[in-house]
Design a protein around this motif. Structure first.
Motif, PDB file in Angstrom:
ATOM      1  N   GLN A  74      25.513 -79.622  -5.414  1.00 52.96           N
ATOM      2  CA  GLN A  74      24.659 -80.237  -6.439  1.00 52.96           C
ATOM      3  C   GLN A  74      25.142 -81.626  -6.877  1.00 52.96           C
ATOM      4  O   GLN A  74      24.343 -82.535  -7.050  1.00 52.96           O
ATOM      5  CB  GLN A  74      24.569 -79.316  -7.655  1.00 52.96           C
ATOM      6  CG  GLN A  74      23.669 -79.856  -8.746  1.00 52.96           C
ATOM      7  CD  GLN A  74      23.599 -78.913  -9.923  1.00 52.96           C
ATOM      8  OE1 GLN A  74      22.920 -77.898  -9.870  1.00 52.96           O
ATOM      9  NE2 GLN A  74      24.326 -79.226 -10.969  1.00 52.96           N
TER      10      GLN A  74
ATOM     11  N   LEU B 230      33.009 -76.423 -18.611  1.00 50.38           N
ATOM     12  CA  LEU B 230      32.011 -77.412 -19.004  1.00 50.38           C
ATOM     13  C   LEU B 230      31.480 -77.011 -20.379  1.00 50.38           C
ATOM     14  O   LEU B 230      31.206 -75.836 -20.619  1.00 50.38           O
ATOM     15  CB  LEU B 230      30.864 -77.400 -17.987  1.00 50.38           C
ATOM     16  CG  LEU B 230      30.351 -78.762 -17.540  1.00 50.38           C
ATOM     17  CD1 LEU B 230      31.466 -79.526 -16.852  1.00 50.38           C
ATOM     18  CD2 LEU B 230      29.167 -78.647 -16.615  1.00 50.38           C
TER      19      LEU B 230
ATOM     20  N   LYS C  63      28.394 -77.576 -22.757  1.00 50.89           N
ATOM     21  CA  LYS C  63      27.027 -78.099 -22.913  1.00 50.89           C
ATOM     22  C   LYS C  63      26.470 -77.482 -24.190  1.00 50.89           C
ATOM     23  O   LYS C  63      26.295 -76.250 -24.255  1.00 50.89           O
ATOM     24  CB  LYS C  63      26.172 -77.660 -21.726  1.00 50.89           C
ATOM     25  CG  LYS C  63      26.558 -78.284 -20.381  1.00 50.89           C
ATOM     26  CD  LYS C  63      25.836 -77.552 -19.257  1.00 50.89           C
ATOM     27  CE  LYS C  63      25.826 -78.328 -17.965  1.00 50.89           C
ATOM     28  NZ  LYS C  63      25.364 -77.477 -16.819  1.00 50.89           N
TER      29      LYS C  63
ATOM     30  N   LYS D 222      31.021 -85.602 -18.386  1.00 52.45           N
ATOM     31  CA  LYS D 222      30.154 -85.607 -17.203  1.00 52.45           C
ATOM     32  C   LYS D 222      28.733 -85.900 -17.669  1.00 52.45           C
ATOM     33  O   LYS D 222      28.184 -85.141 -18.466  1.00 52.45           O
ATOM     34  CB  LYS D 222      30.232 -84.229 -16.536  1.00 52.45           C
ATOM     35  CG  LYS D 222      29.338 -84.031 -15.343  1.00 52.45           C
ATOM     36  CD  LYS D 222      29.399 -82.595 -14.840  1.00 52.45           C
ATOM     37  CE  LYS D 222      28.373 -82.377 -13.740  1.00 52.45           C
ATOM     38  NZ  LYS D 222      28.233 -80.963 -13.362  1.00 52.45           N
TER      39      LYS D 222
ATOM     40  N   GLU E 184      33.556 -77.502  -9.549  1.00 52.90           N
ATOM     41  CA  GLU E 184      32.821 -76.732 -10.562  1.00 52.90           C
ATOM     42  C   GLU E 184      31.961 -75.669  -9.872  1.00 52.90           C
ATOM     43  O   GLU E 184      31.404 -75.926  -8.801  1.00 52.90           O
ATOM     44  CB  GLU E 184      31.946 -77.718 -11.345  1.00 52.90           C
ATOM     45  CG  GLU E 184      31.080 -77.115 -12.432  1.00 52.90           C
ATOM     46  CD  GLU E 184      30.257 -78.210 -13.125  1.00 52.90           C
ATOM     47  OE1 GLU E 184      30.704 -79.376 -13.172  1.00 52.90           O
ATOM     48  OE2 GLU E 184      29.157 -77.891 -13.606  1.00 52.90           O
ATOM     49  N   ASP E 185      31.843 -74.520 -10.508  1.00 47.60           N
ATOM     50  CA  ASP E 185      31.017 -73.420 -10.009  1.00 47.60           C
ATOM     51  C   ASP E 185      31.126 -73.244  -8.485  1.00 47.60           C
ATOM     52  O   ASP E 185      30.112 -73.284  -7.766  1.00 47.60           O
ATOM     53  CB  ASP E 185      29.547 -73.604 -10.438  1.00 47.60           C
ATOM     54  CG  ASP E 185      29.330 -73.237 -11.915  1.00 47.60           C
ATOM     55  OD1 ASP E 185      30.230 -72.633 -12.539  1.00 47.60           O
ATOM     56  OD2 ASP E 185      28.257 -73.544 -12.447  1.00 47.60           O
TER      57      ASP E 185
ATOM     58  N   ASP F  71      30.402 -80.459  -8.033  1.00 43.01           N
ATOM     59  CA  ASP F  71      29.777 -79.281  -8.648  1.00 43.01           C
ATOM     60  C   ASP F  71      29.006 -78.591  -7.534  1.00 43.01           C
ATOM     61  O   ASP F  71      27.973 -79.085  -7.081  1.00 43.01           O
ATOM     62  CB  ASP F  71      28.847 -79.677  -9.802  1.00 43.01           C
ATOM     63  CG  ASP F  71      28.231 -78.455 -10.492  1.00 43.01           C
ATOM     64  OD1 ASP F  71      28.540 -77.313 -10.075  1.00 43.01           O
ATOM     65  OD2 ASP F  71      27.445 -78.636 -11.446  1.00 43.01           O
TER      66      ASP F  71
ATOM     67  N   ASP G 298      30.927 -73.409 -15.218  1.00 42.66           N
ATOM     68  CA  ASP G 298      29.749 -73.905 -15.946  1.00 42.66           C
ATOM     69  C   ASP G 298      28.772 -72.740 -16.098  1.00 42.66           C
ATOM     70  O   ASP G 298      28.761 -72.069 -17.139  1.00 42.66           O
ATOM     71  CB  ASP G 298      29.134 -75.089 -15.179  1.00 42.66           C
ATOM     72  CG  ASP G 298      27.772 -75.504 -15.723  1.00 42.66           C
ATOM     73  OD1 ASP G 298      27.450 -75.141 -16.860  1.00 42.66           O
ATOM     74  OD2 ASP G 298      27.011 -76.202 -15.006  1.00 42.66           O
TER      75      ASP G 298
END
Ligand code: PGA
Ligand code: ZN
Length: 428
Positions: A164, A336, A338, A389, A286-287, A243, A313
């Motif tokens: 991603q 992460l 958010k 990010k 990430e992930d 990611d 995340d």
């Protein structure tokens, strides 16, 4: 009534960077100052995130927010009227109680988060302070290490490639300003490379170049070339951060790489990622595994944590309890943050505190659907998160955040409170 008493809460429909409706809230205080917050929106969401309320139907492909706006203007406005904007925890708790569901499905996390942000902004205004300073109080602050997207893929680019986000981190930079100069040069160099190869085809949802590649590795290779072309040394000046967003293409420990027409099991996926870490200057992933694959996470983190930051995340969804569990299981070593995954500033801060207590790296993050709201730049500084990010070095909803950080750096007098490479978790 005091000057910081909430006297009006009002919402309206505005639009995000994908042109989809979203909720903007304004909170006015008795003194007359007003704070504003806008809800962002994800495209590759974790299944345990707080829920955005969408109207369904055909208009805006079902993404309209008429009900969420009405929930702010009705029940939320009534409940918050007369409360003190400086009592963020009490205000957020009030909205959580009013909603009454575990995932904010009734009033909508998009309604609640817009108000939560607007209350904080109004509180800061009440003190005539920037938000970062208001949030920090007497606590230490730092300018975050940026993670800047060079190529966007996955759900943000019609799944043109599986990964991603291909990002760079300017780990050799000494100041935030230098870090931004470095990533601006790398982003531009990547665009030049794509043009020379006849592959320049615009940008993805977060402003990274559209990934016209034959394989995921070609994207990694091109990122290294872009770092070099910008005059930086890969691995010491600037490094790669990925990611994988593996929940998007993994189920029950099996992963389908559509671009390469390959299916990998958990071990195959682990091996592929370890090979990438071996061959490319990667410092953060990430992930790497699906949110339904705890064994994948634990195995990978055991093998990779001496070399890279492993970020949860979709796995952790900005939830303090899940972060504590992940620390106990050693399934990752960074998170992460958010705000809209949690739904309120108070819950997002609790998640950040849990991460710091566990020794995790902390990365405040935008969503793929963003707006001109720059609050997350202030959260990263005021909460002393290590990293930020935001997406690429293009598209105004992204650049607005980088520019806001430059303003904050300037306001601090440029005296070098840059988190730097030390923001990554220790390699133990
Ligand atoms: P999203 O993507 O906002 O679409 O969820 C961002 C991310 O996965 O980090
Ligand atoms: Zn992610």
């Amino acid at each position: 009534m005091t000057p910081t008493t909430i006297s009006r809460v009002h919402a309206r429909r505005v639009y995000d960077s994908r042109g989809r409706p979203t909720v903007e809230a304004e909170v006015r205080l008795a003194s007359g100052v007003t704070g504003r917050g806008i809800a962002p929106a994800g495209a590759s969401r974790g299944s345990n995130e707080a829920i955005d309320l969408r109207d369904g139907g055909t208009l805006y492909a079902g993404y309209d927010v008429v009900q969420a706006v009405a929930n702010v203007n009705g029940p939320i406005a009534r409940a918050l009227f007369g409360m003190d904007a400086l009592e963020q925890v009490q205000v957020d708790r009030k909205m959580i109680e009013l909603d009454g569901t575990p995932n904010k499905a009734k009033l909508g996390a998009n309604a609640i988060v817009a108000v939560s942000l607007a209350v904080a902004q109004a509180g800061a205004q009440g003190f005539d302070m920037p938000l970062w300073q208001y949030l920090a109080g007497d606590d230490p602050v730092s300018l975050p290490m940026p993670e800047v997207q060079i190529f966007g893929g996955g759900a943000h680019a019609g799944r043109r490639i599986d990964i991603q986000d291909l990002m760079v981190m300017p780990i050799g930079a000494w100041t935030f300003g230098d870090a931004i100069t470095m990533v601006a040069e790398i982003y531009r160099a990547a665009g030049e490379l794509m043009r020379e190869r006849g592959k320049l085809a615009g940008v993805a949802d977060e402003g990274g170049w559209w990934p016209e590649f034959a394989s995921n590795e070609e994207a990694l290779e091109t990122t290294v070339r872009a770092i070099e072309r910008a005059g930086c040394h890969p691995g010491s000046d600037a490094a790669i951060s990925l990611d994988i967003a593996a929940s998007e293409f993994g189920r029950d420990g099996r992963y389908t790489l559509a671009l390469e027409k390959r299916e990998l099991d958990r071990d195959g996926m682990t091996q592929m990622l370890l090979d990438w870490i071996e061959h490319y200057p990667i410092v953060s992933i990430e992930d790497p595994f699906g949110e339904d694959d705890p064994a994948g996470w634990v195995n990978f983190t055991r093998a990779a944590r001496h070399r890279v930051q492993v970020i949860g995340d979709d796995l952790l969804v900005t939830n303090a309890g899940r972060i504590e569990q992940a620390a106990a299981d050693q399934s990752c070593n960074a998170v992460l943050i958010k705000v809209n995954q949690a739904g309120t500033l108070t819950e997002a801060k609790a998640a950040l505190d849990a991460a710091k207590a566990a020794g995790f790296g902390t990365i405040v993050s935008a969503r793929s659907g963003e707006t001109e709201d720059t609050a997350i730049a202030h959260l990263a500084v005021g909460w002393n998160a290590g990293q930020l990010k935001v997406g690429a070095f293009a598209r105004s909803e992204r650049v607005a955040k980088w520019n806001e950080l430059l303003r904050i750096e300037d306001a601090m007098g440029g005296d070098g409170r840059f988190a730097g490479v030390g923001a990554l978790p220790p390699k133990k």
